[in-house]
Design an enzyme around this catalytic site. Structure first.
Site, PDB file in Angstrom:
ATOM      1  CB  SER A   9      -0.902  -0.002   1.241  1.00 18.96           C
ATOM      2  OG  SER A   9      -1.674   1.175   1.287  1.00 18.96           O
ATOM      3  CG  HIS A  33      -3.974  -0.942  -2.270  1.00 18.91           C
ATOM      4  ND1 HIS A  33      -5.094  -1.600  -2.711  1.00 18.91           N
ATOM      5  CD2 HIS A  33      -4.409  -0.036  -1.357  1.00 18.91           C
ATOM      6  CE1 HIS A  33      -6.160  -1.131  -2.087  1.00 18.91           C
ATOM      7  NE2 HIS A  33      -5.772  -0.165  -1.268  1.00 18.91           N
ATOM      8  CG  ASP A  35      -5.389   3.364  -0.084  1.00 15.46           C
ATOM      9  OD1 ASP A  35      -6.377   2.686  -0.426  1.00 15.46           O
ATOM     10  OD2 ASP A  35      -4.504   2.936   0.676  1.00 15.46           O
ATOM     11  CG  MET A  37      -8.268   8.125   0.914  1.00 16.62           C
ATOM     12  SD  MET A  37      -7.710   8.004   2.627  1.00 16.62           S
ATOM     13  CE  MET A  37      -6.869   6.414   2.588  1.00 16.62           C
ATOM     14  CG  HIS A  66      -9.051   1.428  -2.290  1.00 11.19           C
ATOM     15  ND1 HIS A  66      -8.669   1.052  -1.015  1.00 11.19           N
ATOM     16  CD2 HIS A  66     -10.412   1.571  -2.240  1.00 11.19           C
ATOM     17  CE1 HIS A  66      -9.731   0.996  -0.239  1.00 11.19           C
ATOM     18  NE2 HIS A  66     -10.797   1.310  -0.958  1.00 11.19           N
ATOM     19  CG  MET A  68     -11.172   4.451   0.151  1.00 20.91           C
ATOM     20  SD  MET A  68     -10.290   4.249   1.719  1.00 20.91           S
ATOM     21  CE  MET A  68      -8.641   3.965   1.090  1.00 20.91           C
ATOM     22  CG  MET A 138     -12.420  -1.662   3.245  1.00 20.43           C
ATOM     23  SD  MET A 138     -10.737  -1.207   2.767  1.00 20.43           S
ATOM     24  CE  MET A 138     -10.159  -0.331   4.231  1.00 20.43           C
ATOM     25  N   GLY A 143      -9.693   4.590   5.530  1.00 21.67           N
ATOM     26  CA  GLY A 143      -9.237   5.971   5.605  1.00 21.67           C
ATOM     27  C   GLY A 143      -7.936   6.221   6.319  1.00 21.67           C
ATOM     28  CG  PHE A 144      -7.306   7.591   9.259  1.00 20.52           C
ATOM     29  CD1 PHE A 144      -6.524   8.733   9.222  1.00 20.52           C
ATOM     30  CD2 PHE A 144      -8.681   7.727   9.154  1.00 20.52           C
ATOM     31  CE1 PHE A 144      -7.104   9.985   9.099  1.00 20.52           C
ATOM     32  CE2 PHE A 144      -9.270   8.979   9.035  1.00 20.52           C
ATOM     33  CZ  PHE A 144      -8.478  10.109   9.005  1.00 20.52           C
ATOM     34  CB  ALA A 145      -1.980   3.548   7.818  1.00 17.14           C
ATOM     35  N   GLY A 146      -2.765   1.797  10.262  1.00 12.98           N
ATOM     36  CA  GLY A 146      -2.403   1.476  11.631  1.00 12.98           C
ATOM     37  C   GLY A 146      -3.533   1.056  12.550  1.00 12.98           C
ATOM     38  CG  ASP A 176      -7.074  -2.006   2.210  1.00 14.15           C
ATOM     39  OD1 ASP A 176      -6.125  -1.838   2.987  1.00 14.15           O
ATOM     40  OD2 ASP A 176      -7.500  -1.111   1.458  1.00 14.15           O
ATOM     41  N   GLY A 177      -6.218  -3.955   5.297  1.00 14.82           N
ATOM     42  CA  GLY A 177      -6.310  -3.527   6.683  1.00 14.82           C
ATOM     43  C   GLY A 177      -5.714  -4.513   7.659  1.00 14.82           C
ATOM     44  CB  SER A 178      -5.009  -5.019  10.616  1.00 19.06           C
ATOM     45  OG  SER A 178      -4.328  -5.433  11.776  1.00 19.06           O
ATOM     46  N   GLY A 198       0.632  -2.689   4.582  1.00 21.70           N
ATOM     47  CA  GLY A 198       0.836  -1.301   4.960  1.00 21.70           C
ATOM     48  C   GLY A 198       1.926  -1.141   5.988  1.00 21.70           C
TER      49      GLY A 198
END
Length: 229
Positions: A9, A33, A35, A37, A66, A68, A138, A143-146, A176-178, A198
């Site tokens: 990402s 990937h 993003d 936004m 992607h 968003m 998702m 919208g936010f990493a971490g 997508d995510g963690s 990410g």
């Protein structure tokens, strides 16, 4: 690990080392990937069609845009013209014109991906699921990493896997995510095929991107292919 796919990402990359990191990923990544936004659909603003244009100059790896954004039609032609190969749209934003947008994207020779927020039911995409090239789940709020993994998404991934197998669909199941050492086993067992990497799964593992990638691969292999006692 040949049947699993890994896609960095790029919103999480070190932009001061843009060329260095991309040239490394060109030898290993399944796709990029990116993003995009708009600050409305999600309360953040990240990359842009211009970023894709610059990326395309130094890679032949597929680029997944992607979107968003509240109005994806405003961006689709921009990212295609910039060089995106896969256009991933949130199901929540295309209700009412999904079939037209899918047809437009495919007529331009690009792949269509659909993205589902954690709270979004699979029912929203069932009438056009046969047209999809990639389904991205998702597993955090967009919208936010971490962010931390939402465990309820495991069942959603399993449900998509079962639908794919029952109907011989060919779409890729993407997460997508963690995606990291804490979730690899759970995600893989549920049916994940592509992992978007990410901060926690790749970029924070080491300042040297080659060492970070190797650590990611080692962690994935240990979690997914090592039997737990």
């Amino acid at each position: 690990m040949n049947h699993y796919k890994f896609s960095p990402s790029l919103m999480c990359m070190d932009l001061t080392s843009f060329r260095e990191q991309v040239e490394f990923f060109n030898n290993y990544a399944y796709s990029y990937h990116v993003d995009i936004m708009d600050g409305h659909f999600v309360k953040n603003i990240t990359l842009s069609p211009y970023f894709i244009e610059q990326l395309k100059k130094i890679t032949n790896i597929p680029i997944d845009a992607h979107l968003m954004v509240e109005n994806p039609r405003d961006f689709i032609d921009q990212v295609i013209d910039a060089g995106a190969d896969i256009i991933s749209l949130h199901a929540e934003t295309i209700n009412g014109e999904a079939f037209r947008l899918i047809n437009d994207i495919k007529l331009k020779g690009k792949q269509f991906g659909v993205v589902l927020n954690p709270e979004t039911s699979l029912d929203l995409i069932m009438y056009y699921i046969h047209k999809v090239d990639k389904i991205t789940i998702m597993t955090v709020d967009p919208g936010f990493a971490g962010q931390k993994f939402i465990p309820e998404m495991r069942e959603k991934i399993r449900e998509i896997r079962d639908i794919k197998l029952a109907n011989n669909y060919e779409f890729t199941i993407t997460i997508d995510g963690s995606c990291n050492k804490k979730t690899y086993r759970v995600l893989a067992e549920a049916g994940a095929e592509e992992f978007i990497l990410g901060s926690s799964g790749l970029f924070n593992l080491d300042k040297d991107i080659g060492k970070a990638w190797n650590k990611m691969r080692e962690q994935f292999h240990k979690e997914v292919f090592t039997e737990k006692i």
